[in-house]
Design a protein around this motif. Structure first.
Motif, PDB file in Angstrom:
ATOM      1  N   LEU A 158       0.840  -1.189   0.000  1.00 17.87           N
ATOM      2  CA  LEU A 158       0.000   0.000   0.000  1.00 17.87           C
ATOM      3  C   LEU A 158       0.879   1.244   0.000  1.00 17.87           C
ATOM      4  CD1 LEU A 158      -2.660  -1.058   2.660  1.00 17.87           C
ATOM      5  CD2 LEU A 158      -2.869  -1.135   0.168  1.00 17.87           C
ATOM      6  N   ALA A 159       0.385   2.310  -0.607  1.00 17.73           N
ATOM      7  CA  ALA A 159       1.166   3.532  -0.732  1.00 17.73           C
ATOM      8  C   ALA A 159       0.292   4.734  -0.398  1.00 17.73           C
ATOM      9  CB  ALA A 159       1.746   3.647  -2.142  1.00 17.73           C
ATOM     10  N   LYS A 160       0.876   5.912  -0.564  1.00 15.88           N
ATOM     11  CA  LYS A 160       0.212   7.158  -0.185  1.00 15.88           C
ATOM     12  C   LYS A 160      -0.010   8.009  -1.432  1.00 15.88           C
ATOM     13  CE  LYS A 160       2.070   6.877   4.461  1.00 15.88           C
ATOM     14  NZ  LYS A 160       2.841   7.498   5.557  1.00 15.88           N
ATOM     15  N   PRO A 161      -1.242   7.991  -1.967  1.00 12.17           N
ATOM     16  CA  PRO A 161      -1.512   8.773  -3.188  1.00 12.17           C
ATOM     17  C   PRO A 161      -1.400  10.261  -2.927  1.00 12.17           C
ATOM     18  CG  PRO A 161      -3.553   7.931  -2.268  1.00 12.17           C
ATOM     19  CD  PRO A 161      -2.447   7.312  -1.479  1.00 12.17           C
ATOM     20  N   SER A 162      -1.083  11.016  -3.975  1.00 11.10           N
ATOM     21  CA  SER A 162      -0.869  12.460  -3.816  1.00 11.10           C
ATOM     22  C   SER A 162      -1.795  13.312  -4.670  1.00 11.10           C
ATOM     23  CB  SER A 162       0.586  12.811  -4.144  1.00 11.10           C
ATOM     24  OG  SER A 162       0.914  12.378  -5.449  1.00 11.10           O
ATOM     25  N   ALA A 163      -2.523  12.710  -5.602  1.00  8.48           N
ATOM     26  CA  ALA A 163      -3.367  13.507  -6.501  1.00  8.48           C
ATOM     27  C   ALA A 163      -4.490  14.176  -5.719  1.00  8.48           C
ATOM     28  CB  ALA A 163      -3.953  12.615  -7.591  1.00  8.48           C
ATOM     29  N   PRO A 164      -4.665  15.500  -5.879  1.00  7.48           N
ATOM     30  CA  PRO A 164      -5.748  16.200  -5.175  1.00  7.48           C
ATOM     31  C   PRO A 164      -7.103  15.585  -5.514  1.00  7.48           C
ATOM     32  CG  PRO A 164      -4.254  17.758  -6.229  1.00  7.48           C
ATOM     33  CD  PRO A 164      -3.870  16.398  -6.723  1.00  7.48           C
ATOM     34  N   VAL A 165      -8.023  15.678  -4.602  1.00 10.22           N
ATOM     35  CA  VAL A 165      -9.384  15.146  -4.683  1.00 10.22           C
ATOM     36  C   VAL A 165      -9.369  13.622  -4.567  1.00 10.22           C
ATOM     37  CG1 VAL A 165     -11.560  15.016  -5.955  1.00 10.22           C
ATOM     38  CG2 VAL A 165     -10.159  17.091  -6.082  1.00 10.22           C
ATOM     39  N   PHE A 166      -8.645  12.937  -5.483  1.00  7.45           N
ATOM     40  CA  PHE A 166      -8.563  11.482  -5.384  1.00  7.45           C
ATOM     41  C   PHE A 166      -7.990  11.075  -4.035  1.00  7.45           C
ATOM     42  CE2 PHE A 166      -6.140   7.525  -5.772  1.00  7.45           C
ATOM     43  CZ  PHE A 166      -7.149   6.654  -6.157  1.00  7.45           C
ATOM     44  N   LYS A 167      -6.958  11.784  -3.587  1.00  4.84           N
ATOM     45  CA  LYS A 167      -6.335  11.470  -2.304  1.00  4.84           C
ATOM     46  C   LYS A 167      -7.351  11.572  -1.172  1.00  4.84           C
ATOM     47  CE  LYS A 167      -3.654  14.558  -0.368  1.00  4.84           C
ATOM     48  NZ  LYS A 167      -2.471  15.399  -0.039  1.00  4.84           N
ATOM     49  N   GLN A 168      -8.143  12.643  -1.160  1.00  7.98           N
ATOM     50  CA  GLN A 168      -9.121  12.828  -0.102  1.00  7.98           C
ATOM     51  C   GLN A 168     -10.193  11.732  -0.134  1.00  7.98           C
ATOM     52  OE1 GLN A 168      -7.856  15.456  -1.848  1.00  7.98           O
ATOM     53  NE2 GLN A 168      -6.738  16.352  -0.115  1.00  7.98           N
ATOM     54  N   LEU A 169     -10.659  11.406  -1.341  1.00  9.80           N
ATOM     55  CA  LEU A 169     -11.660  10.355  -1.471  1.00  9.80           C
ATOM     56  C   LEU A 169     -11.106   9.010  -1.021  1.00  9.80           C
ATOM     57  CD1 LEU A 169     -13.197  11.288  -4.943  1.00  9.80           C
ATOM     58  CD2 LEU A 169     -14.314  11.489  -2.709  1.00  9.80           C
ATOM     59  N   TYR A 170      -9.858   8.741  -1.408  1.00  8.21           N
ATOM     60  CA  TYR A 170      -9.239   7.471  -1.030  1.00  8.21           C
ATOM     61  C   TYR A 170      -9.101   7.357   0.484  1.00  8.21           C
ATOM     62  CZ  TYR A 170      -5.608   4.038  -0.135  1.00  8.21           C
ATOM     63  OH  TYR A 170      -4.889   2.989   0.377  1.00  8.21           O
ATOM     64  N   TYR A 171      -8.593   8.394   1.129  1.00  7.22           N
ATOM     65  CA  TYR A 171      -8.400   8.297   2.579  1.00  7.22           C
ATOM     66  C   TYR A 171      -9.721   8.213   3.325  1.00  7.22           C
ATOM     67  CZ  TYR A 171      -3.346   8.772   2.462  1.00  7.22           C
ATOM     68  OH  TYR A 171      -2.008   8.550   2.256  1.00  7.22           O
TER      69      TYR A 171
END
Length: 237
Positions: A158-171
């Motif tokens: 597992l990793a830590k996404p950085s793309a705005p919006v997608f990152k918030q939805l993922y977390y």
């Protein structure tokens, strides 16, 4: 350090013992069936050829080991190692039900002290487990030790996404929704609350790449998959 190592090992062993029987089903459901693609991608990066020898560290239920066996073919050999007896029991059933039963050996052992001689394997993998070990560098150094010169060490994690919006939805999904789905799936609360907690404590994928380099692995790189929620790290001995 010894007390921390023992405490984390005992905790992680308990987490996976509790979910072993439903681990594969939950992986597929919670990843929206992307886990199979992630494993294939990781194995492709090992450079394993037909007839080769591979080690899967923290093999769990054996799914990554079976993907390695598919590539190694009938003349190859794959060893899967895990310290959780319950996970190995499930792996034994998975291997027996596969076409690769003769090619896969399952061993109970600890990733921090691999029970194999130097230069024993053409590659070594670890899938969704590096964030659970007490010492990332120590495990990677052990994997490097048992791989032959020129062989690959590969981590799928597992990793830590950085793309705005997608990152918030993922977390939001990962921290709020996934633990509830996990509890519903396995009937206990703790294990799938550990999942987001373990990722919070785990270094960013760039930092993991640097650990690969620090333990002496060459050409260390990482590939982000599915928007950066998973990373495959590779390094050559």
């Amino acid at each position: 350090m010894a007390d921390f190592t023992t405490a984390k090992e005992n905790y992680v062993r308990g987490v996976f013992a509790a979910i072993a029987r439903r681990y594969d089903l939950m992986n597929t459901l919670l990843s929206f069936n992307r886990d199979k693609y992630w494993r294939r991608f990781a194995v492709e990066r090992t450079g394993l050829a037909a007839g080769g020898r591979a080690l899967d560290v923290c093999c769990g239920t054996g799914m990554l080991a079976l993907e390695l066996a598919r590539i190694a073919g009938p003349e190859g050999r794959v060893t899967g190692l895990d310290f959780c007896r319950e996970m190995l029991d499930v792996a034994t059933g998975n291997v027996a039900a596969s076409p690769y039963g003769r090619m896969v050996e399952l061993v109970e052992g600890n990733a921090m002290a691999l029970p194999f001689p130097d230069d024993s394997f053409d590659c070594a993998t670890i899938g969704f487990a590096l964030r659970n070990v007490p010492d990332i560098a120590a495990v990677l150094a052990e994997m490097r030790r048992v791989v032959r010169p020129g062989g690959m060490v590969v981590s799928l994690e597992l990793a830590k996404p950085s793309a705005p919006v997608f990152k918030q939805l993922y977390y939001f999904y990962f921290e709020q929704v996934l633990p509830l789905l996990g509890k519903a799936g396995v009937g206990v609360d703790g294990p799938y609350r550990w999942l987001p907690e373990s990722l919070r404590r785990f270094p960013h994928q760039a930092a993991v790449r640097d650990i690969f380099t620090a333990v002496g692995l060459k050409e260390a790189v990482y590939h982000e998959l599915t928007g950066g929620i998973v990373a495959v790290h590779t390094g050559r001995k």
